[in-house]
Design a protein around this motif. Structure first.
Motif, PDB file in Angstrom:
ATOM      1  N   GLN A 156       0.833  -1.216   0.000  1.00 27.89           N
ATOM      2  CA  GLN A 156       0.000   0.000   0.000  1.00 27.89           C
ATOM      3  C   GLN A 156       0.870   1.270   0.000  1.00 27.89           C
ATOM      4  O   GLN A 156       0.603   2.222  -0.731  1.00 27.89           O
ATOM      5  N   ALA A 157       1.926   1.254   0.787  1.00 25.11           N
ATOM      6  CA  ALA A 157       2.775   2.447   0.927  1.00 25.11           C
ATOM      7  C   ALA A 157       3.493   2.807  -0.377  1.00 25.11           C
ATOM      8  O   ALA A 157       3.912   3.952  -0.555  1.00 25.11           O
ATOM      9  N   ASN A 158       3.628   1.825  -1.283  1.00 28.51           N
ATOM     10  CA  ASN A 158       4.344   2.098  -2.543  1.00 28.51           C
ATOM     11  C   ASN A 158       3.406   2.536  -3.670  1.00 28.51           C
ATOM     12  O   ASN A 158       3.879   3.032  -4.700  1.00 28.51           O
ATOM     13  N   LEU A 159       2.100   2.333  -3.480  1.00 31.30           N
ATOM     14  CA  LEU A 159       1.173   2.571  -4.589  1.00 31.30           C
ATOM     15  C   LEU A 159       1.216   4.014  -5.097  1.00 31.30           C
ATOM     16  O   LEU A 159       1.053   4.252  -6.285  1.00 31.30           O
ATOM     17  N   SER A 160       1.493   4.953  -4.201  1.00 30.88           N
ATOM     18  CA  SER A 160       1.533   6.363  -4.634  1.00 30.88           C
ATOM     19  C   SER A 160       2.878   6.725  -5.270  1.00 30.88           C
ATOM     20  O   SER A 160       3.044   7.818  -5.777  1.00 30.88           O
ATOM     21  N   LYS A 161       3.847   5.793  -5.231  1.00 38.43           N
ATOM     22  CA  LYS A 161       5.195   6.125  -5.731  1.00 38.43           C
ATOM     23  C   LYS A 161       5.540   5.439  -7.044  1.00 38.43           C
ATOM     24  O   LYS A 161       6.517   5.813  -7.700  1.00 38.43           O
ATOM     25  N   ILE A 162       4.784   4.407  -7.410  1.00 40.01           N
ATOM     26  CA  ILE A 162       5.244   3.564  -8.521  1.00 40.01           C
ATOM     27  C   ILE A 162       5.325   4.294  -9.866  1.00 40.01           C
ATOM     28  O   ILE A 162       6.061   3.865 -10.749  1.00 40.01           O
ATOM     29  N   PHE A 163       4.577   5.401 -10.012  1.00 39.91           N
ATOM     30  CA  PHE A 163       4.642   6.147 -11.282  1.00 39.91           C
ATOM     31  C   PHE A 163       5.728   7.227 -11.258  1.00 39.91           C
ATOM     32  O   PHE A 163       5.931   7.919 -12.240  1.00 39.91           O
ATOM     33  N   ASP A 164       6.424   7.367 -10.119  1.00 37.57           N
ATOM     34  CA  ASP A 164       7.507   8.365 -10.022  1.00 37.57           C
ATOM     35  C   ASP A 164       8.729   7.876 -10.800  1.00 37.57           C
ATOM     36  O   ASP A 164       9.068   6.687 -10.725  1.00 37.57           O
ATOM     37  N   PRO A 165       9.411   8.802 -11.514  1.00 41.78           N
ATOM     38  CA  PRO A 165      10.626   8.379 -12.202  1.00 41.78           C
ATOM     39  C   PRO A 165      11.662   7.851 -11.213  1.00 41.78           C
ATOM     40  O   PRO A 165      11.826   8.407 -10.130  1.00 41.78           O
ATOM     41  N   GLU A 177      -2.931  -6.144  -4.270  1.00 44.75           N
ATOM     42  CA  GLU A 177      -3.007  -6.705  -2.924  1.00 44.75           C
ATOM     43  C   GLU A 177      -1.802  -7.612  -2.729  1.00 44.75           C
ATOM     44  O   GLU A 177      -1.529  -8.482  -3.576  1.00 44.75           O
ATOM     45  N   ILE A 178      -1.115  -7.391  -1.631  1.00 41.63           N
ATOM     46  CA  ILE A 178       0.079  -8.186  -1.340  1.00 41.63           C
ATOM     47  C   ILE A 178      -0.258  -9.680  -1.328  1.00 41.63           C
ATOM     48  O   ILE A 178      -1.228 -10.097  -0.717  1.00 41.63           O
ATOM     49  N   GLY A 179       0.563 -10.447  -2.033  1.00 43.82           N
ATOM     50  CA  GLY A 179       0.384 -11.902  -2.053  1.00 43.82           C
ATOM     51  C   GLY A 179      -0.715 -12.367  -3.003  1.00 43.82           C
ATOM     52  O   GLY A 179      -0.835 -13.560  -3.276  1.00 43.82           O
ATOM     53  N   LYS A 180      -1.526 -11.448  -3.502  1.00 40.89           N
ATOM     54  CA  LYS A 180      -2.628 -11.852  -4.401  1.00 40.89           C
ATOM     55  C   LYS A 180      -2.378 -11.424  -5.835  1.00 40.89           C
ATOM     56  O   LYS A 180      -2.682 -12.151  -6.773  1.00 40.89           O
ATOM     57  N   GLY A 181      -1.819 -10.224  -5.997  1.00 43.58           N
ATOM     58  CA  GLY A 181      -1.510  -9.789  -7.355  1.00 43.58           C
ATOM     59  C   GLY A 181      -1.890  -8.350  -7.621  1.00 43.58           C
ATOM     60  O   GLY A 181      -2.284  -7.604  -6.721  1.00 43.58           O
ATOM     61  N   THR A 182      -1.748  -8.000  -8.902  1.00 46.72           N
ATOM     62  CA  THR A 182      -1.873  -6.598  -9.313  1.00 46.72           C
ATOM     63  C   THR A 182      -2.634  -6.518 -10.625  1.00 46.72           C
ATOM     64  O   THR A 182      -2.467  -7.388 -11.486  1.00 46.72           O
ATOM     65  N   MET A 183      -3.423  -5.473 -10.756  1.00 45.79           N
ATOM     66  CA  MET A 183      -4.083  -5.237 -12.045  1.00 45.79           C
ATOM     67  C   MET A 183      -3.910  -3.780 -12.461  1.00 45.79           C
ATOM     68  O   MET A 183      -4.256  -2.870 -11.713  1.00 45.79           O
ATOM     69  N   PHE A 184      -3.340  -3.593 -13.650  1.00 45.92           N
ATOM     70  CA  PHE A 184      -3.258  -2.267 -14.253  1.00 45.92           C
ATOM     71  C   PHE A 184      -4.365  -2.140 -15.294  1.00 45.92           C
ATOM     72  O   PHE A 184      -4.573  -3.057 -16.097  1.00 45.92           O
ATOM     73  N   THR A 185      -5.055  -1.020 -15.265  1.00 41.49           N
ATOM     74  CA  THR A 185      -6.116  -0.752 -16.240  1.00 41.49           C
ATOM     75  C   THR A 185      -5.774   0.511 -17.012  1.00 41.49           C
ATOM     76  O   THR A 185      -5.622   1.587 -16.425  1.00 41.49           O
ATOM     77  N   VAL A 186      -5.610   0.356 -18.321  1.00 42.83           N
ATOM     78  CA  VAL A 186      -5.342   1.507 -19.194  1.00 42.83           C
ATOM     79  C   VAL A 186      -6.635   1.829 -19.937  1.00 42.83           C
ATOM     80  O   VAL A 186      -7.255   0.944 -20.529  1.00 42.83           O
ATOM     81  N   THR A 187      -7.040   3.088 -19.877  1.00 39.27           N
ATOM     82  CA  THR A 187      -8.259   3.523 -20.568  1.00 39.27           C
ATOM     83  C   THR A 187      -7.879   4.592 -21.580  1.00 39.27           C
ATOM     84  O   THR A 187      -7.223   5.576 -21.231  1.00 39.27           O
ATOM     85  N   LEU A 188      -8.248   4.375 -22.839  1.00 37.12           N
ATOM     86  CA  LEU A 188      -7.871   5.308 -23.901  1.00 37.12           C
ATOM     87  C   LEU A 188      -9.103   5.784 -24.661  1.00 37.12           C
ATOM     88  O   LEU A 188      -9.956   4.957 -25.031  1.00 37.12           O
TER      89      LEU A 188
END
Ligand SMILES: Nc1ncnc2c1ncn2[C@@H]1O[C@H](COP(=O)(O)OP(=O)(O)OP(=O)(O)O)[C@@H](O)[C@H]1O
Ligand SMILES: [Mg+2]
Length: 170
Positions: free
Chosen positions: A99-108, A142-153
């Motif tokens: 959770q603590a990293n979710l706001s940072k992952i798009f930072d260069p 969610e830790i241990g469960k996985g990740t989903m990225f959604t791109v909307t164009l």
């Protein structure tokens, strides 16, 4: 409508996902097994975009998904139309993002990968490309469960662009 630096290409998304996407997946699968891929490509209308840049985005997202899986796992790729938007989802059942990293992952340069293996630029570049296309990118994890990225164009059609701009794009 103003679309800086983009060029018109018919069927670009079909091309991008079914053809280049396939090449990206072949490359990535060579690196890591066993990952089971679940592809569910719904039809997406052709739209104005930079196909090369979108390929980079999906390559980055797929690479991250592969890298999140330690031993064996699954990656789901779903594409569909929603309310006039193209939606592309890349989901994995890998390690997940704290959770603590979710706001940072798009930072260069934000990376949790070992020195020498990640630059931390993949998501920041992808974010910029999607933004330039007038779209958005969202993450659920969610830790241990996985990740989903959604791109909307947005489905920007040739007819939505001024004739003068279209000349510049061709
Ligand atoms: N699918 C995912 N599962 C778990 N963590 C992820 C996922 N995608 C991104 N991350 C996290 O976000 C961070 C940033 O990702 P990003 O793609 O920007 O950089 P990177 O993968 O570390 O390096 P590179 O620049 O080589 O892509 C990763 O280091 C990782 O911690
Ligand atoms: Mg990456």
């Amino acid at each position: 409508m103003r679309i800086p630096g983009l060029r018109w290409l018919r069927n670009c998304c079909t091309f991008s996902l079914a053809s280049s996407g396939r090449k990206a997946l072949t490359l990535l699968q060579c690196k890591k097994q066993p990952v089971t891929l679940h592809k569910n490509y719904g039809d997406i209308l052709p739209f104005v975009c930079s196909p090369g840049q979108l390929n980079q985005v999906f390559f980055n997202l797929l690479r991250n998904a592969f890298e999140a899986i330690n031993e064996e796992g699954n990656i789901w790729i779903n594409t569909f139309m929603d309310n006039g938007y193209a939606v592309i989802q890349i989901q994995d059942d890998g390690c997940g993002i704290p959770q603590a990293n979710l706001s940072k992952i798009f930072d260069p340069f934000f990376t949790t990968k070992p020195i020498g293996s990640g630059t931390g630029l993949g998501l920041s570049l992808s974010y910029g490309i999607i933004e330039q296309h007038g779209g958005s990118i969202a993450v659920k994890s969610e830790i241990g469960k996985g990740t989903m990225f959604t791109v909307t164009l947005p489905i920007t059609r040739e007819a939505d662009i001024k004739e003068s701009e279209l000349q510049n794009l061709k």
